[in-house]
Design an enzyme around this catalytic site. Structure first.
Site, mmCIF file in Angstrom:
data_model
loop_
_atom_site.group_PDB
_atom_site.id
_atom_site.type_symbol
_atom_site.label_atom_id
_atom_site.label_comp_id
_atom_site.label_asym_id
_atom_site.label_seq_id
_atom_site.Cartn_x
_atom_site.Cartn_y
_atom_site.Cartn_z
ATOM 1 N N LYS A 13 12.865 3.699 4.269
ATOM 2 C CA LYS A 13 12.459 5.050 3.840
ATOM 3 C C LYS A 13 12.732 6.085 4.925
ATOM 4 O O LYS A 13 13.303 7.134 4.657
ATOM 5 C CB LYS A 13 10.955 5.093 3.491
ATOM 6 C CG LYS A 13 10.557 4.193 2.347
ATOM 7 C CD LYS A 13 9.099 4.439 1.943
ATOM 8 C CE LYS A 13 8.086 4.116 3.011
ATOM 9 N NZ LYS A 13 7.957 2.691 3.348
ATOM 10 N N ARG A 87 -0.146 6.965 -0.907
ATOM 11 C CA ARG A 87 -0.184 5.506 -0.793
ATOM 12 C C ARG A 87 -1.286 4.905 -1.662
ATOM 13 O O ARG A 87 -1.442 3.693 -1.697
ATOM 14 C CB ARG A 87 -0.451 5.120 0.658
ATOM 15 C CG ARG A 87 0.789 4.719 1.423
ATOM 16 C CD ARG A 87 0.379 4.578 2.872
ATOM 17 N NE ARG A 87 1.152 3.634 3.608
ATOM 18 C CZ ARG A 87 1.971 3.978 4.597
ATOM 19 N NH1 ARG A 87 2.170 5.226 4.902
ATOM 20 N NH2 ARG A 87 2.587 3.049 5.277
ATOM 21 N N ARG A 126 11.366 -4.279 15.464
ATOM 22 C CA ARG A 126 11.439 -2.826 15.587
ATOM 23 C C ARG A 126 10.901 -2.326 16.937
ATOM 24 O O ARG A 126 9.867 -2.774 17.409
ATOM 25 C CB ARG A 126 10.622 -2.197 14.456
ATOM 26 C CG ARG A 126 10.851 -0.733 14.294
ATOM 27 C CD ARG A 126 10.714 -0.347 12.869
ATOM 28 N NE ARG A 126 9.333 -0.016 12.549
ATOM 29 C CZ ARG A 126 8.984 0.537 11.400
ATOM 30 N NH1 ARG A 126 9.873 0.812 10.482
ATOM 31 N NH2 ARG A 126 7.733 0.809 11.173
ATOM 32 N N ARG A 159 5.274 -1.021 18.362
ATOM 33 C CA ARG A 159 4.031 -0.405 17.894
ATOM 34 C C ARG A 159 2.997 -1.484 17.607
ATOM 35 O O ARG A 159 3.335 -2.534 17.105
ATOM 36 C CB ARG A 159 4.301 0.370 16.601
ATOM 37 C CG ARG A 159 4.523 1.849 16.802
ATOM 38 C CD ARG A 159 5.091 2.503 15.580
ATOM 39 N NE ARG A 159 4.433 2.119 14.332
ATOM 40 C CZ ARG A 159 4.857 2.511 13.128
ATOM 41 N NH1 ARG A 159 5.920 3.284 13.029
ATOM 42 N NH2 ARG A 159 4.232 2.141 12.044
ATOM 43 N N ARG A 170 -0.476 -4.920 6.455
ATOM 44 C CA ARG A 170 0.150 -3.732 5.847
ATOM 45 C C ARG A 170 0.803 -4.083 4.513
ATOM 46 O O ARG A 170 0.726 -3.320 3.561
ATOM 47 C CB ARG A 170 1.181 -3.125 6.818
ATOM 48 C CG ARG A 170 0.515 -2.419 7.994
ATOM 49 C CD ARG A 170 1.482 -2.201 9.131
ATOM 50 N NE ARG A 170 2.455 -1.155 8.840
ATOM 51 C CZ ARG A 170 3.573 -0.972 9.541
ATOM 52 N NH1 ARG A 170 3.851 -1.783 10.537
ATOM 53 N NH2 ARG A 170 4.378 0.019 9.252
HETATM 54 P P1 AMP Z 1 3.665 4.091 8.531
HETATM 55 O O1 AMP Z 1 4.317 4.505 9.785
HETATM 56 O O2 AMP Z 1 4.048 4.946 7.369
HETATM 57 O O3 AMP Z 1 3.833 2.631 8.220
HETATM 58 O O4 AMP Z 1 2.095 4.334 8.727
HETATM 59 C C1 AMP Z 1 1.400 3.717 9.786
HETATM 60 C C2 AMP Z 1 -0.081 3.602 9.472
HETATM 61 O O5 AMP Z 1 -0.638 4.912 9.270
HETATM 62 C C3 AMP Z 1 -0.424 2.858 8.195
HETATM 63 O O6 AMP Z 1 -0.444 1.456 8.373
HETATM 64 C C4 AMP Z 1 -1.809 3.412 7.910
HETATM 65 O O7 AMP Z 1 -2.776 2.874 8.773
HETATM 66 C C5 AMP Z 1 -1.643 4.877 8.276
HETATM 67 N N1 AMP Z 1 -1.173 5.666 7.118
HETATM 68 C C6 AMP Z 1 0.053 6.233 6.950
HETATM 69 N N2 AMP Z 1 0.132 6.897 5.795
HETATM 70 C C7 AMP Z 1 -1.074 6.751 5.190
HETATM 71 C C8 AMP Z 1 -1.619 7.188 3.957
HETATM 72 N N3 AMP Z 1 -0.905 7.915 3.080
HETATM 73 N N4 AMP Z 1 -2.892 6.845 3.667
HETATM 74 C C9 AMP Z 1 -3.618 6.108 4.514
HETATM 75 N N5 AMP Z 1 -3.167 5.641 5.689
HETATM 76 C C10 AMP Z 1 -1.907 5.954 6.042
#
Ligand code: AMP
Length: 216
Positions: A13, A87, A126, A159, A170
């Site tokens: 994405k 999400r 990553r 990370r 996740r």
């Molecule tokens: P990502 O980099 O998009 O995988 O996001 C990293 C982390 O941020 C996720 O595992 C969640 O803990 C938090 N996060 C990101 N977007 C959301 C969302 N829309 N709602 C809730 N938590 C989020």
């Protein structure tokens, strides 16, 4: 053009959002990046979000809603790609309110699909630049100099939530909370599917076709 990107971790994405940023001038709004900036700046939101994020769980809807709304409002004239938001179904409803309120429209929702094995393969290796967040991969996209960002020389780190235990969480969260959004947007006639399993060069022409279709 305003788009939503869906897809489990590692589907690409972020990569395709950057690609559309470069080719169409759309602005990527990454919910994860917005939250990570809060964590880094040690704001109240960041303090509340940090541990939850490290465990690979979703932060409560209200922690992210305001951040997203402000950012959408700021970028509304450019065209946006929402990456990592919504999400949950509740977030999808909140988003609809925000979009209506700002007199905007979501033109399409693109769902990038991959297998769980591919998620582990891609996310497992990553590396992220500590300062600018640029993403590399040990095997597929290594930096020119080991451990250093090509752009700003920043330290490359894994990370906390890219470690195996957190990736499993996740994925679990994705299947439970985010997958229902696929049907939600299908019913609205907005959903487009991209098989994101092949290598990038193979997906790009298919992706370009879809974007053309949306533009028309
Ligand atoms: P990502 O980099 O998009 O995988 O996001 C990293 C982390 O941020 C996720 O595992 C969640 O803990 C938090 N996060 C990101 N977007 C959301 C969302 N829309 N709602 C809730 N938590 C989020």
């Amino acid at each position: 053009m305003n788009l939503i990107f869906l897809g489990q971790q590692g589907a690409g994405k972020g990569t395709f959002a950057q690609y559309l940023g470069n080719t169409k001038g759309l602005v990527q709004i990454s919910a994860g990046d917005l939250l990570r900036a809060e964590v880094k700046a040690e704001t109240e939101t960041g303090k509340k979000a940090k541990e939850i994020m490290n465990k690979g769980l979703l932060v409560p809807d209200e922690l992210i809603a305001e951040l997203i709304e402000k950012k959408i409002e700021k970028e509304k004239n450019n065209g946006i790609i929402l990456d990592g938001y919504p999400r949950t179904l509740k977030q999808a409803e909140l988003l609809e309110n925000i979009i209506n309120h700002l007199n905007m429209k979501i033109n399409a929702v693109i769902n990038f699909t991959i297998s769980d094995e591919t998620t582990f393969e891609r996310i497992g290796g990553r590396l992220t630049c500590k300062t600018c967040n640029k993403v590399y991969h040990e095997k597929f996209l290594p930096p020119k100099e080991k451990g250093k960002c090509d752009v700003d020389g920043g330290e490359l780190i894994i990370r906390e939530d890219d470690k195996k235990q957190a990736i499993m969480k996740r994925l679990e969260e994705y299947k439970k909370q985010t997958k229902p959004l696929i049907d939600y947007y299908k019913e609205k006639g907005l959903l487009k599917e991209v098989d994101a399993e092949p290598i990038l060069d193979k997906i790009k022409p298919i992706f370009d076709e879809i974007i053309k279709e949306i533009e028309n």
